[in-house]
Design a protein around this motif. Structure first.
Motif, PDB file in Angstrom:
ATOM      1  N   ALA A  30       0.840  -1.189   0.000  1.00 34.79           N
ATOM      2  CA  ALA A  30       0.000   0.000   0.000  1.00 34.79           C
ATOM      3  C   ALA A  30       0.876   1.242   0.000  1.00 34.79           C
ATOM      4  CB  ALA A  30      -0.913   0.008   1.223  1.00 34.79           C
ATOM      5  N   ALA A  31       0.329   2.331  -0.512  1.00 31.24           N
ATOM      6  CA  ALA A  31       1.027   3.616  -0.506  1.00 31.24           C
ATOM      7  C   ALA A  31       0.009   4.705  -0.205  1.00 31.24           C
ATOM      8  CB  ALA A  31       1.695   3.873  -1.852  1.00 31.24           C
ATOM      9  N   ILE A  32       0.437   5.687   0.572  1.00 29.68           N
ATOM     10  CA  ILE A  32      -0.418   6.824   0.907  1.00 29.68           C
ATOM     11  C   ILE A  32       0.338   8.086   0.539  1.00 29.68           C
ATOM     12  CG2 ILE A  32      -1.592   8.075   2.754  1.00 29.68           C
ATOM     13  CD1 ILE A  32      -1.582   5.425   4.353  1.00 29.68           C
ATOM     14  N   ASP A  33      -0.288   8.937  -0.272  1.00 29.66           N
ATOM     15  CA  ASP A  33       0.317  10.231  -0.549  1.00 29.66           C
ATOM     16  C   ASP A  33      -0.441  11.302   0.200  1.00 29.66           C
ATOM     17  OD1 ASP A  33       2.013  12.222  -1.895  1.00 29.66           O
ATOM     18  OD2 ASP A  33       0.060  12.856  -2.630  1.00 29.66           O
ATOM     19  N   CYS A  34       0.271  12.014   1.058  1.00 25.83           N
ATOM     20  CA  CYS A  34      -0.337  13.098   1.833  1.00 25.83           C
ATOM     21  C   CYS A  34       0.084  14.465   1.310  1.00 25.83           C
ATOM     22  CB  CYS A  34       0.068  12.982   3.301  1.00 25.83           C
ATOM     23  SG  CYS A  34      -0.490  11.460   4.073  1.00 25.83           S
ATOM     24  N   SER A  35       0.960  14.496   0.326  1.00 29.34           N
ATOM     25  CA  SER A  35       1.513  15.766  -0.134  1.00 29.34           C
ATOM     26  C   SER A  35       0.675  16.445  -1.203  1.00 29.34           C
ATOM     27  CB  SER A  35       2.921  15.539  -0.696  1.00 29.34           C
ATOM     28  OG  SER A  35       2.858  14.833  -1.939  1.00 29.34           O
ATOM     29  N   GLY A  36      -0.002  15.668  -2.023  1.00 31.27           N
ATOM     30  CA  GLY A  36      -0.720  16.242  -3.150  1.00 31.27           C
ATOM     31  C   GLY A  36       0.181  16.545  -4.336  1.00 31.27           C
ATOM     32  N   SER A  37       1.439  16.193  -4.237  1.00 31.12           N
ATOM     33  CA  SER A  37       2.376  16.410  -5.338  1.00 31.12           C
ATOM     34  C   SER A  37       2.077  15.421  -6.467  1.00 31.12           C
ATOM     35  CB  SER A  37       3.811  16.192  -4.841  1.00 31.12           C
ATOM     36  OG  SER A  37       4.674  15.881  -5.912  1.00 31.12           O
ATOM     37  N   VAL A  54      -3.711   2.206  -2.980  1.00 33.90           N
ATOM     38  CA  VAL A  54      -3.141   3.551  -2.924  1.00 33.90           C
ATOM     39  C   VAL A  54      -4.212   4.500  -2.416  1.00 33.90           C
ATOM     40  CG1 VAL A  54      -2.169   5.468  -4.262  1.00 33.90           C
ATOM     41  CG2 VAL A  54      -1.530   3.116  -4.820  1.00 33.90           C
ATOM     42  N   ALA A  55      -3.821   5.401  -1.517  1.00 35.34           N
ATOM     43  CA  ALA A  55      -4.725   6.445  -1.032  1.00 35.34           C
ATOM     44  C   ALA A  55      -4.100   7.803  -1.302  1.00 35.34           C
ATOM     45  CB  ALA A  55      -4.988   6.274   0.464  1.00 35.34           C
ATOM     46  N   PHE A  56      -4.889   8.676  -1.871  1.00 31.14           N
ATOM     47  CA  PHE A  56      -4.492  10.073  -2.049  1.00 31.14           C
ATOM     48  C   PHE A  56      -5.220  10.873  -0.988  1.00 31.14           C
ATOM     49  CE2 PHE A  56      -3.782   9.831  -6.952  1.00 31.14           C
ATOM     50  CZ  PHE A  56      -2.633   9.092  -6.753  1.00 31.14           C
ATOM     51  N   ILE A  57      -4.461  11.481  -0.090  1.00 27.42           N
ATOM     52  CA  ILE A  57      -5.034  12.297   0.971  1.00 27.42           C
ATOM     53  C   ILE A  57      -4.710  13.766   0.727  1.00 27.42           C
ATOM     54  CG2 ILE A  57      -4.990  12.759   3.450  1.00 27.42           C
ATOM     55  CD1 ILE A  57      -4.453   9.723   3.798  1.00 27.42           C
ATOM     56  N   THR A  63      -3.277  16.169 -11.709  1.00 24.21           N
ATOM     57  CA  THR A  63      -2.272  15.122 -11.831  1.00 24.21           C
ATOM     58  C   THR A  63      -2.593  14.291 -13.060  1.00 24.21           C
ATOM     59  OG1 THR A  63      -1.925  14.984  -9.441  1.00 24.21           O
ATOM     60  CG2 THR A  63      -1.259  13.070 -10.729  1.00 24.21           C
ATOM     61  N   THR A  64      -1.580  14.024 -13.854  1.00 25.99           N
ATOM     62  CA  THR A  64      -1.752  13.162 -15.015  1.00 25.99           C
ATOM     63  C   THR A  64      -1.242  11.778 -14.650  1.00 25.99           C
ATOM     64  OG1 THR A  64      -1.432  15.024 -16.506  1.00 25.99           O
ATOM     65  CG2 THR A  64      -1.140  12.821 -17.442  1.00 25.99           C
ATOM     66  N   LEU A  78      -7.573   2.378  -5.750  1.00 23.80           N
ATOM     67  CA  LEU A  78      -7.203   3.760  -5.492  1.00 23.80           C
ATOM     68  C   LEU A  78      -8.374   4.443  -4.803  1.00 23.80           C
ATOM     69  CD1 LEU A  78      -5.426   6.307  -5.847  1.00 23.80           C
ATOM     70  CD2 LEU A  78      -6.467   6.566  -8.114  1.00 23.80           C
ATOM     71  N   ILE A  79      -8.080   5.065  -3.661  1.00 22.70           N
ATOM     72  CA  ILE A  79      -9.126   5.815  -2.967  1.00 22.70           C
ATOM     73  C   ILE A  79      -8.631   7.220  -2.679  1.00 22.70           C
ATOM     74  CG2 ILE A  79     -10.154   3.766  -1.891  1.00 22.70           C
ATOM     75  CD1 ILE A  79      -8.881   4.769   0.771  1.00 22.70           C
ATOM     76  N   GLY A  80      -9.555   8.116  -2.572  1.00 22.18           N
ATOM     77  CA  GLY A  80      -9.251   9.471  -2.144  1.00 22.18           C
ATOM     78  C   GLY A  80      -9.920   9.700  -0.805  1.00 22.18           C
ATOM     79  N   SER A  81      -9.233  10.382   0.073  1.00 16.33           N
ATOM     80  CA  SER A  81      -9.800  10.637   1.385  1.00 16.33           C
ATOM     81  C   SER A  81      -9.301  11.980   1.866  1.00 16.33           C
ATOM     82  CB  SER A  81      -9.395   9.545   2.370  1.00 16.33           C
ATOM     83  OG  SER A  81      -9.972   9.777   3.625  1.00 16.33           O
ATOM     84  N   TRP A  82     -10.217  12.779   2.385  1.00 18.82           N
ATOM     85  CA  TRP A  82      -9.849  14.108   2.842  1.00 18.82           C
ATOM     86  C   TRP A  82      -9.692  14.168   4.350  1.00 18.82           C
ATOM     87  CZ3 TRP A  82     -12.800  19.050   3.785  1.00 18.82           C
ATOM     88  CH2 TRP A  82     -11.987  20.165   3.563  1.00 18.82           C
ATOM     89  N   TYR A  83     -10.280  13.238   5.053  1.00 19.64           N
ATOM     90  CA  TYR A  83     -10.220  13.253   6.507  1.00 19.64           C
ATOM     91  C   TYR A  83     -10.554  11.860   7.038  1.00 19.64           C
ATOM     92  CZ  TYR A  83     -15.281  13.238   6.161  1.00 19.64           C
ATOM     93  OH  TYR A  83     -16.562  12.893   5.864  1.00 19.64           O
ATOM     94  N   PHE A  84     -10.359  11.687   8.325  1.00 18.69           N
ATOM     95  CA  PHE A  84     -10.748  10.444   8.980  1.00 18.69           C
ATOM     96  C   PHE A  84     -12.133  10.637   9.579  1.00 18.69           C
ATOM     97  CE2 PHE A  84      -6.101  10.374   9.233  1.00 18.69           C
ATOM     98  CZ  PHE A  84      -5.857   9.135   8.654  1.00 18.69           C
TER      99      PHE A  84
END
Length: 136
Positions: A30-37, A54-57, A63-64, A78-84
């Motif tokens: 699994a990978a989590i990106d918290c940067s938004g880069s 993969v989670a994009f937080i 992003t391409t 792939l999931i997107g999550s803004w908060y818990f």
């Protein structure tokens, strides 16, 4: 300092090669990106194994990605999550306490409750990262 088994500085090493080395070529579960880069988001998609997650937080304006190579053929989730959600707060707090994690090292800004309007304005302008409200 926060309990990671491995730390990779993307400015000093090739992240994908290091993850491949650490996982013996399998890829991360699994990978989590918290940067938004966009660069980090692509690295997250590229570093996971087949059927990985993969989670994009962190938020990215744009992003391409390569859906066939990074999602479909690897069959990743792939999931997107803004908060818990609030029902997970107790579990998160317990984890932080039990592991004695120095979470204060993650805080980039502090605000008094009276400064809430300004704090949220700065957040909306993407001028804060990990902010907390403090009171005396």
């Amino acid at each position: 300092e926060l309990g990671a088994d491995h730390v990779i500085n993307g400015g000093e090493a090739d992240v994908l090669n290091e993850i491949a080395r650490i996982t013996h070529g399998t890829g991360a579960d699994a990978a989590i990106d918290c940067s938004g880069s966009p660069y980090a988001e692509n690295n997250a998609l590229d570093c996971v194994r087949a059927h990985g997650r993969v989670a994009f937080i962190g938020e990215s304006r744009e992003t391409t990605i390569k859906p066939s190579d990074q999602l479909i053929r690897k069959q990743i989730t792939l999931i997107g999550s803004w908060y818990f959600p609030i029902h997970e707060y107790d579990e998160i707090a317990d984890f932080i306490i039990k592991k004695e994690l120095p979470v204060e090292k993650l805080v980039t800004h502090t605000f008094k409750l009276e400064e809430a309007e300004r704090a949220f304005q700065l957040f909306d302008e993407r001028k804060t990262e990990k902010a907390v409200f403090v009171w005396e």
